[in-house]
Design an enzyme around this catalytic site. Structure first.
Site, PDB file in Angstrom:
ATOM      1  N   LEU A   6      -1.322 -12.251   8.174  1.00 33.55           N
ATOM      2  CA  LEU A   6      -0.144 -12.491   7.328  1.00 33.55           C
ATOM      3  C   LEU A   6      -0.534 -12.850   5.901  1.00 33.55           C
ATOM      4  CD1 LEU A   6       2.883 -12.938   6.887  1.00 33.55           C
ATOM      5  CD2 LEU A   6       2.652 -15.176   7.925  1.00 33.55           C
ATOM      6  N   HIS A   7      -1.531 -13.699   5.741  1.00 34.44           N
ATOM      7  CA  HIS A   7      -1.947 -14.094   4.401  1.00 34.44           C
ATOM      8  C   HIS A   7      -2.341 -12.863   3.575  1.00 34.44           C
ATOM      9  CE1 HIS A   7      -4.196 -15.693   1.098  1.00 34.44           C
ATOM     10  NE2 HIS A   7      -5.338 -15.313   1.599  1.00 34.44           N
ATOM     11  N   ARG A  64       1.678  -4.307  -3.992  1.00 34.29           N
ATOM     12  CA  ARG A  64       2.088  -2.936  -3.727  1.00 34.29           C
ATOM     13  C   ARG A  64       3.599  -2.713  -3.732  1.00 34.29           C
ATOM     14  NH1 ARG A  64      -2.374  -0.412  -5.463  1.00 34.29           N
ATOM     15  NH2 ARG A  64      -4.215  -1.139  -4.349  1.00 34.29           N
ATOM     16  N   ARG A  76      -9.732  -4.879   1.346  1.00 32.92           N
ATOM     17  CA  ARG A  76     -10.843  -4.819   2.294  1.00 32.92           C
ATOM     18  C   ARG A  76     -10.716  -5.783   3.456  1.00 32.92           C
ATOM     19  NH1 ARG A  76     -14.816  -5.845  -2.428  1.00 32.92           N
ATOM     20  NH2 ARG A  76     -12.866  -6.837  -3.036  1.00 32.92           N
ATOM     21  N   ARG A 124      -8.447  -0.324  -0.782  1.00 32.47           N
ATOM     22  CA  ARG A 124      -8.966  -1.341  -1.701  1.00 32.47           C
ATOM     23  C   ARG A 124      -8.768  -2.738  -1.145  1.00 32.47           C
ATOM     24  NH1 ARG A 124      -8.169   0.822  -7.747  1.00 32.47           N
ATOM     25  NH2 ARG A 124      -8.968   2.904  -7.326  1.00 32.47           N
ATOM     26  N   GLN A 181      -5.535   4.017  -1.945  1.00 31.34           N
ATOM     27  CA  GLN A 181      -5.098   2.755  -2.541  1.00 31.34           C
ATOM     28  C   GLN A 181      -5.071   1.642  -1.485  1.00 31.34           C
ATOM     29  OE1 GLN A 181      -1.420   4.045  -4.410  1.00 31.34           O
ATOM     30  NE2 GLN A 181      -2.508   4.838  -6.187  1.00 31.34           N
ATOM     31  N   ARG A 211     -12.885  20.796   5.736  1.00 27.36           N
ATOM     32  CA  ARG A 211     -11.816  19.980   5.140  1.00 27.36           C
ATOM     33  C   ARG A 211     -12.040  19.609   3.678  1.00 27.36           C
ATOM     34  NH1 ARG A 211     -13.648  14.021   6.249  1.00 27.36           N
ATOM     35  NH2 ARG A 211     -15.882  14.393   6.269  1.00 27.36           N
ATOM     36  N   HIS A 269      -0.506 -10.727   0.289  1.00 24.57           N
ATOM     37  CA  HIS A 269      -1.223 -10.385  -0.937  1.00 24.57           C
ATOM     38  C   HIS A 269      -1.109  -8.876  -1.210  1.00 24.57           C
ATOM     39  CE1 HIS A 269      -4.180 -10.790  -4.089  1.00 24.57           C
ATOM     40  NE2 HIS A 269      -4.856  -9.790  -3.570  1.00 24.57           N
TER      41      HIS A 269
END
Lengths: 326, 326, 326, 326
Positions: free
Chosen positions: D193-194, D203, D97, D95, D92, D176, D198
């Site tokens: 930080l930006h 989350r 990026r 995602r 999760q 594995r 987000h």
């Protein structure tokens, strides 16, 4: 000075917040950095953690990573610069979209009327060999003088118009639209080490416009102080290195026998026609010959004696701001 | 079939929406594309517009752009794939952050209980020479058989647990947490040509895990149908090419005299000790010798006879979904 | 016209490759697109696949995704534009780093001497209320006339200088440095739907410079033809919507009782002092009052009768290119 | 401790390099940061430089920037975390990026056999109202006990298989592939930080899987120590705020009269049918009512007493690594 548990680089601290002049009125200042060569190793070692037995030294690891384009660990080091440059140079910077930028706003603030004027030694005719560049030798002094005279007229006219519009309280976003591309702007510019190296490789290259090369050279000198091993590996593998195509390698393979016990030259020769027959275009033939000729190791060392203070730089810009209305 | 004014590629249209099997239960399908080689030229020509006199052919331009890493025009071509792959392969895909992804959700939907099982020919011991890979030769058949037996037990246990949890209506986001990394997932994956070439160069490379190479090879075959000139340039300059460091070039310069009228081998030889003395590490010596040895031109041609329909693939996955509760 | 298996949008095909004029000499053309509303659903349905029982209609799904900022499916639709705009507008475009750009090169090619000239109705004083914008009402006609006269002088001087430098074969990368920011440039600009919506929301907003709003409005009209449901959802949830802070919501909660069976106004009133006491700054008070006042639904519909051909636009630009040297 | 000219945050220095446990075996450590609230102001002030007369305080500026989504100045602050989390949580994270990641490599290194086991209080049935989540109340204790028993069997089987494969020297990249998604992995994770805000907004939201919320809450606490004013603005404007659609605003406008001198409730009421008639779907009606009900201000304060040392965490992981071959 504050105390920190963060990794620091004494050579970087020495120049932190100092302003290095670039071109006639521009500058680059390293205002902050995060991490050093050791942090690249630390990040890479996450992947090399438990169950592995030996640890290379930092230098060997960093060279290995660069050689094999394992670039993610070098994203872990950051640089923050304050830069003043002509708008036409700024427009080349922004093609690198991985940087964060905060630019001085001509909508909100008044623009300092400061313009870049090329010196005679950089004033040259359109290149015959490189369709987007300039000749190595400067143009005639008389042509230069005539160009400067014309530029002075454009700038005087543009400065007058801007000053008058601002006095009349015309919206700044409109008042500025006829400022020339040689006007200086400035910004904060933040980028990670991986992307900085990519930027620098393209921008200290001889094919880049000379004016942006000047910025690249100063930034490369700053990089050398934050992460000296990464800088050295970048010079060795990228700046001094070259990419060979499959056809170029085939030419080399015809002239060199490579076995486990060494590389032996096979007596032979390839003239340009034979190189063309091997699938290289005319331009590729010249490029291959160029790669096999010696190059000089570049030196981007900064001299701290060149540093200016933030106050001095700010004052220079402030003086060039026209009087606002009312 | 619809009519469009957009550029189309007949070779791409032939396979559009067809499903190419990969590994035992995976697939790659090209579900859409935007642009072809001609559109790369068209985008690059914006910069080559008025006032320029000659126009190279598309092929020459595309090769020039690739050779000189002028990559922005190739961002103008897009590919959209539907891919099913084991989760451990999916985790390698996502390192390429320039792709857009829509993945099947194990929180919302039930997971098909489909697992990747290596064939004997890919089942190998840890590599002695490459610290993160496997040996070229498969391991003993008896070891393989024992491994398969163990894997079957893990999968049976994990499938039972998942099926039972789902029957009991346990939250799907929890029911799935003990599925193995060999479980297949699927997604839509969109990327531009520039970034696809970067992905493929890393992922069809012999150092990548064999399983993701299999995906790379099929995607390379799809690329060859959408933009054949870009594909050819990529093979010639990147896949068959190699990067040389400054020290490696110095070795070549010692053995080859390059002048405007050609390249001549100088009688001579460099054994590994001499190469080391020239600044190459032991690994770099082996790498240089490797680059100077012949390589085979890869062939990623797709056979349309391998294509399956979307319906067939969907049915296979649907059959493997456990019964939901109630 | 070609046949394709790809999804097409007839309303988009109707305007594909047509040139819509913007400002006095600029344009926007939709030169290609990939995907439509149905493809957003298709990508989202990967996550909604097997084991789910019902399927909402495309419209409901697209509205749900937009409302909840599930933006990845809308990355699956792409737009490619050809745009000509003044350089000061281009400098605002490039802040959106998720677009791919190929710009006309002033180093390689000659610049057409075409400049943006504001009309009287857009020529205004610096705004009193918005520190970076202009007043709503135009400035005096006499001030406008004087400004135009000054701009004409700057442009004449800059055009003369550029034409002369080019005749003298001075490097183009230097000849252009005194062109004004009002000079038109052009590029190919490619972006996905998610990022286009973000760009448009900022750039059709009243706080954006009017000149870039004009580009945003035409692009919004093109979006409405490629993905009409996404366009509608964007208008409803973003353009007509507004963000409320915690403090603003608390004000609303004091005046409205929300229960499962409905929302009831509680008799009451909040004057600006009370709003300030609730934690809102003076500017936030005005912003909240503004959000609660009616706004007009914007309409970005394009009229195909406005379209021009590529040839007409190219000819106009070509005429404005100065004569190169011998 | 070293001396630095860089901006430092004493509250961040206090926890720098400390390890905060998350879930049963995971952790988050802030290993480095660059910049503080003051640096956001400093970057924004480039745009607010010469020719502007007044300077707001840092807090007011930061709140203004956040409210108006002027996000570029907050890209100037960076965070670097060391995180250990189950693979399903890691999937999760990726995602997002815009983060840089260096993950522990299961191809190169041996995996510690450490698995996430949900506690009873988080073990719940599939949600009736949220199609991808779980119910608020835990499931029956007997169901939980049965699930744990099944999970233990899967993990024992998978651990045995992995340990045996590694003993047999089977390639780690293959050994594995049957580890469960609950296996812990770890990485360095760097973000500005930006983009962190987000990430956190999505989350720490109740719709995110509970396990990743736990990571978000600790990171939010770290953010509060690096940039407390940005943290406060984020809580006020984003976490406690809400987006209203055009139709929702129209409902509010019908119940509230907003004039320059204040906001007055108009006697009235809207029941769900009337809200539906105003264009809101059933789900939107419930969402609007929810937004108008009170919410509790979250508190992400960290307790430094929870910190563990790097050595303790490393030792725990190292103990769980199986014995390699030979």
């Amino acid at each position: 000075m504050a105390e920190t548990k963060r990794p620091t680089s004494p050579a970087a601290e020495e120049i932190l917040g100092g302003y290095f002049p670039v071109l006639d009125h521009g500058f680059v200042s390293l205002v902050d950095y995060m991490g050093t060569d050791e942090d690249i190793e630390r990040a890479a070692r996450v992947s090399y953690g438990y169950g592995t037995r030996k640890r290379s030294a930092t230098r060997g690891l960093i060279r290995y990573l660069r050689r094999h384009a394992h670039t993610t660990p070098s994203e872990m080091v950051e640089f923050k610069f304050h830069v003043a440059m002509p708008i036409f140079v700024a427009r080349q910077f922004v093609r690198h979209r991985t940087a964060s930028i905060n630019e001085y706003s001509g909508r909100y603030s008044l623009m300092p009327l400061v313009f870049y004027e090329p010196r005679h030694q950089e004033f040259a005719l359109q290149s015959r060999s490189n369709n987007q560049g300039r000749e190595d030798q400067p143009a005639d002094a008389s042509l230069y003088a005539a160009a400067i005279a014309r530029w002075e007229r454009v700038r005087a006219e543009a400065s007058d118009a801007y000053g008058w519009l601002v006095q009349e309280d015309v919206a700044r976003e409109l008042a500025r639209i006829d400022l020339p591309l040689s006007t200086y702007t400035q910004w904060y510019w933040k980028i990670d080490l991986h992307n900085l190296l990519h930027f620098l490789r393209l921008r200290v290259d001889a094919h880049a416009q000379w004016e942006i090369q000047e910025y690249g050279r100063v930034m490369a000198g700053m990089l050398a102080r934050v992460a000296p091993l990464s800088y050295e590996a970048w010079i060795d593998y990228e700046v001094l290195g070259a990419r060979m195509s499959g056809a170029e390698l085939d030419v080399l393979r015809g002239l060199l026998a490579a076995e486990d016990d060494g590389i032996t030259a096979r007596p032979g020769r390839r003239n340009p026609d034979e190189l063309a027959a091997a699938g290289l275009s005319g331009r590729e033939v010249r490029e291959l010959i160029g790669k096999l000729q010696s190059v000089k190791r570049p030196d981007f060392t900064l001299d701290p004696a060149d540093m200016r203070t933030a106050e001095e730089m700010a004052a220079r810009m402030a003086e060039a701001v026209p009087e606002p209305s009312g």
